[in-house]
Structures are given as C-alpha cells and as structure tokens.
Design a protein around this motif. Sequence first.
Motif, PDB file in Angstrom:
ATOM      1  N   ILE A 252       1.153  -1.278   0.530  1.00 53.45           N
ATOM      2  CA  ILE A 252       0.190   0.242  -0.081  1.00 53.45           C
ATOM      3  C   ILE A 252       0.335   1.627  -0.069  1.00 53.45           C
ATOM      4  O   ILE A 252       0.820   2.940  -0.519  1.00 53.45           O
ATOM      5  N   LEU A 253       2.222   0.707   0.807  1.00 53.13           N
ATOM      6  CA  LEU A 253       2.541   2.178   0.501  1.00 53.13           C
ATOM      7  C   LEU A 253       3.066   2.582  -0.904  1.00 53.13           C
ATOM      8  O   LEU A 253       4.059   3.941  -1.003  1.00 53.13           O
ATOM      9  N   LYS A 254       3.886   1.767  -1.085  1.00 54.91           N
ATOM     10  CA  LYS A 254       4.455   1.891  -2.411  1.00 54.91           C
ATOM     11  C   LYS A 254       3.374   2.369  -3.961  1.00 54.91           C
ATOM     12  O   LYS A 254       4.095   2.990  -4.443  1.00 54.91           O
ATOM     13  N   LYS A 255       2.093   2.089  -2.895  1.00 54.94           N
ATOM     14  CA  LYS A 255       1.420   2.930  -3.922  1.00 54.94           C
ATOM     15  C   LYS A 255       0.877   4.383  -3.157  1.00 54.94           C
ATOM     16  O   LYS A 255       0.985   5.340  -4.588  1.00 54.94           O
ATOM     17  N   ARG A 256       0.795   4.906  -1.989  1.00 55.02           N
ATOM     18  CA  ARG A 256       0.558   5.706  -2.272  1.00 55.02           C
ATOM     19  C   ARG A 256       1.599   6.999  -2.541  1.00 55.02           C
ATOM     20  O   ARG A 256       1.576   8.255  -3.002  1.00 55.02           O
TER      21      ARG A 256
ATOM     22  N   PHE B 136      11.767  -1.631 -10.722  1.00 55.80           N
ATOM     23  CA  PHE B 136      11.566  -2.744 -10.212  1.00 55.80           C
ATOM     24  C   PHE B 136      10.308  -3.748 -11.181  1.00 55.80           C
ATOM     25  O   PHE B 136      10.054  -4.911 -10.321  1.00 55.80           O
ATOM     26  N   THR B 137       9.378  -2.557 -10.858  1.00 58.05           N
ATOM     27  CA  THR B 137       7.437  -3.188 -11.097  1.00 58.05           C
ATOM     28  C   THR B 137       7.185  -3.434 -12.774  1.00 58.05           C
ATOM     29  O   THR B 137       6.761  -4.132 -12.367  1.00 58.05           O
TER      30      THR B 137
ATOM     31  N   SER C  49      10.972   8.000 -14.848  1.00 60.90           N
ATOM     32  CA  SER C  49       9.808   7.540 -14.329  1.00 60.90           C
ATOM     33  C   SER C  49       9.689   7.300 -12.627  1.00 60.90           C
ATOM     34  O   SER C  49      10.111   6.175 -12.691  1.00 60.90           O
ATOM     35  N   TRP C  50       8.983   7.898 -12.290  1.00 59.28           N
ATOM     36  CA  TRP C  50       8.426   8.030 -10.804  1.00 59.28           C
ATOM     37  C   TRP C  50       7.238   7.075 -10.894  1.00 59.28           C
ATOM     38  O   TRP C  50       6.732   6.617 -11.817  1.00 59.28           O
ATOM     39  N   GLY C  51       7.861   6.395  -9.671  1.00 63.80           N
ATOM     40  CA  GLY C  51       5.830   5.342  -9.191  1.00 63.80           C
ATOM     41  C   GLY C  51       5.057   5.967  -8.403  1.00 63.80           C
ATOM     42  O   GLY C  51       5.783   6.968  -7.311  1.00 63.80           O
ATOM     43  N   GLY C  52       3.994   5.481  -8.154  1.00 68.39           N
ATOM     44  CA  GLY C  52       3.688   5.847  -6.530  1.00 68.39           C
ATOM     45  C   GLY C  52       2.614   7.015  -7.186  1.00 68.39           C
ATOM     46  O   GLY C  52       2.266   7.182  -8.052  1.00 68.39           O
ATOM     47  N   GLY C  53       2.498   7.642  -6.014  1.00 65.71           N
ATOM     48  CA  GLY C  53       0.972   8.704  -6.302  1.00 65.71           C
ATOM     49  C   GLY C  53      -0.285   8.444  -6.505  1.00 65.71           C
ATOM     50  O   GLY C  53      -0.908   8.780  -7.213  1.00 65.71           O
TER      51      GLY C  53
END
Length: 315
Positions: free
Chosen positions: A96-100, A110-111, A285-289
């Motif tokens: 969940i933290l990796k998504k937020r 790595f995703t 390319s950033w992830g999450g958020g």
Amino acid sequence: AAPAKAAPAKAAPAKAAPAKGKVTKGKKVAPLPKALKTSTASSKAPAKEKKVVKKNPLFESTPKNLNLGGTVQPKRDLGRYVKWPRYVRIQRQRAILKKRLKVPPSINQFTKTLDKNTALQLFKLLQKYRPETKLQKLNRLRSTAANRLADAKRKKAAAPAAEKKEGAEKKDKKGVKSGKKPYMVKYGLNHVTALIENKKAKLVVIADDVDPIELVVWLPALCRKMGIPYCIVKSKSRLGAIVHKKNATALCLTRIRPEHQRELAQLVSTVKARYNDRADEIRKSWGGGIMGIKSRTRTARLEKSKIKEAIAKRG
C-alpha cells in the motif's frame, strides 16, 4: 271518615354510573350465516386450490436450529476478522505504501517486469541449462576418475622401456581429459557481477522482489554501462527453482549450445528493446502517488464544487 292520603309514588332508581376503567359494551351483532359467508368470499376472489404435498414417510423433516447449541453454523469468510501474522501485515502495508508514496525511478524500474509470453520463453530456455545436482556431479566425477585410471593403465602397459616411465607419466597428466563441464546457468550475486564486469554474460535475469532492494538496485545500471542485455522477472523463488535453491536474486547465461543460439538471439532482441534501449525513459519515470478510493472521491467532489462555483460566477 276522611279518606286516607295516597302514598307518593316511588321514583325509579337511577342507573349507577359505570365504574372508572370499565368499558360499556353495546349490543352484539349476530354473525352472518355460513352460506352467506361463502358466497361473499367467492364473489370477492376465486378460491385458490391448496396443493397437497405428499410426504415421504422414509424421510423425516429436520429443520435447522441456528440458535446457540443447535445446528452447526454454515461456513463464512472470516478473513476480515483474522489477526494475520506479522509478516503478512508488513508485506500488505508495504504494498500500500508503494502505491501511496512517490517511488524514485531506480526502485520503480523493478515494477516493470517482463511480459508473460516472453517470460515463458525465457524460463523454457533456462530449464535446459539447469546446473547439476549433487548426485549428477558425483557420477560425473566418478566416471572421469575411472577414465583417467583406465587411460593410465593402458599407457603404462604400452610403454616398452623403464626409462620412458617418467615421460609417459608427464604425457599422461597432460593428455588425460577431465569430464567436460556441462553448459549451465550461473547464479550468485557476486559471481554474476564478476561475469558482467568481465563481459562474459550474454543475458542477465534479475528478480523483482529482492528484499532489501539495495542488493540489486545498482545491477541494471551496471548492465547498461557494460552493454549487456538484462531483464527483470517476477519472483525470486521462481529463479531459485531453476538452480535448486529456495531463492535466487540474479541469474546469467554465459555459454550456450549451437541449437539454442537462435532462441537466445530472439530473447536478447526483445529484452534490449524493452530495457537497454529505454534507459532514459526508465531514469525519468517515477512511481506511486496513487491514492485510495476515499481520497479520490473527496478530491473529485472538491473539483465538482469548484467547477459549479466558476459557472455561477460567470452566470
């Protein structure tokens, strides 16, 4: 004699008032006769015929009693009420933290794992180059030792003179061939790193779920620098199964048989287009958020209200 005076007529006794709390009843109306009742009922709605269900005497009806101490309750999904083990809670919270939170590009890469069809082809090729088991290695070494012994005996018997014994032994040491090492996948993080630095690796496979991620976070950058094709696949346990281990962080292919050269070339071209050639895009390319459903609905509601206010001001 004077007539006697008539006695005054007695007044009728007054009706007693009903006591408090008691309800006076009026006259009861006589009920309708049965014949009239049936006629009125038939005129209102047609009579429904009752279905007579024949009960089998061999089977007794046993209705369920779901009260305490009664019938066993039906199975329900109680997953929401279970106190899960700590490692399960941690891995769910981490997901969940990796998504937020905003994830930097070096970790977000790595995703982006290999697609299913390409991964299937890759694992089919890796299965053909599995390393030896302990038993297979023992049998190979035994057969090598037996061949060496037989070769030494044959050369000793063929030597005509005693003075040539030393020369024969030296030739024996040079001429005896050890059992050829089979073509196999190389594994182990230090070993794979050394092969990449020496440019001996032909294809590097990295797991996406290594914990801590710092162990392999630099490996894609090293592969790009040395010009070696690499790919990221799901599950370290899947890589570990190929090399007879529980887990493996990274694997690489160094030597390959001629019949599999074409298959490897196809994989390398696909992998290069997906990872090596997109280095600049991966770096940026950033992830999450990605917020939760409650937060998204709240922001959507606020945006709607802002749009309404803007329209009202214009009007």
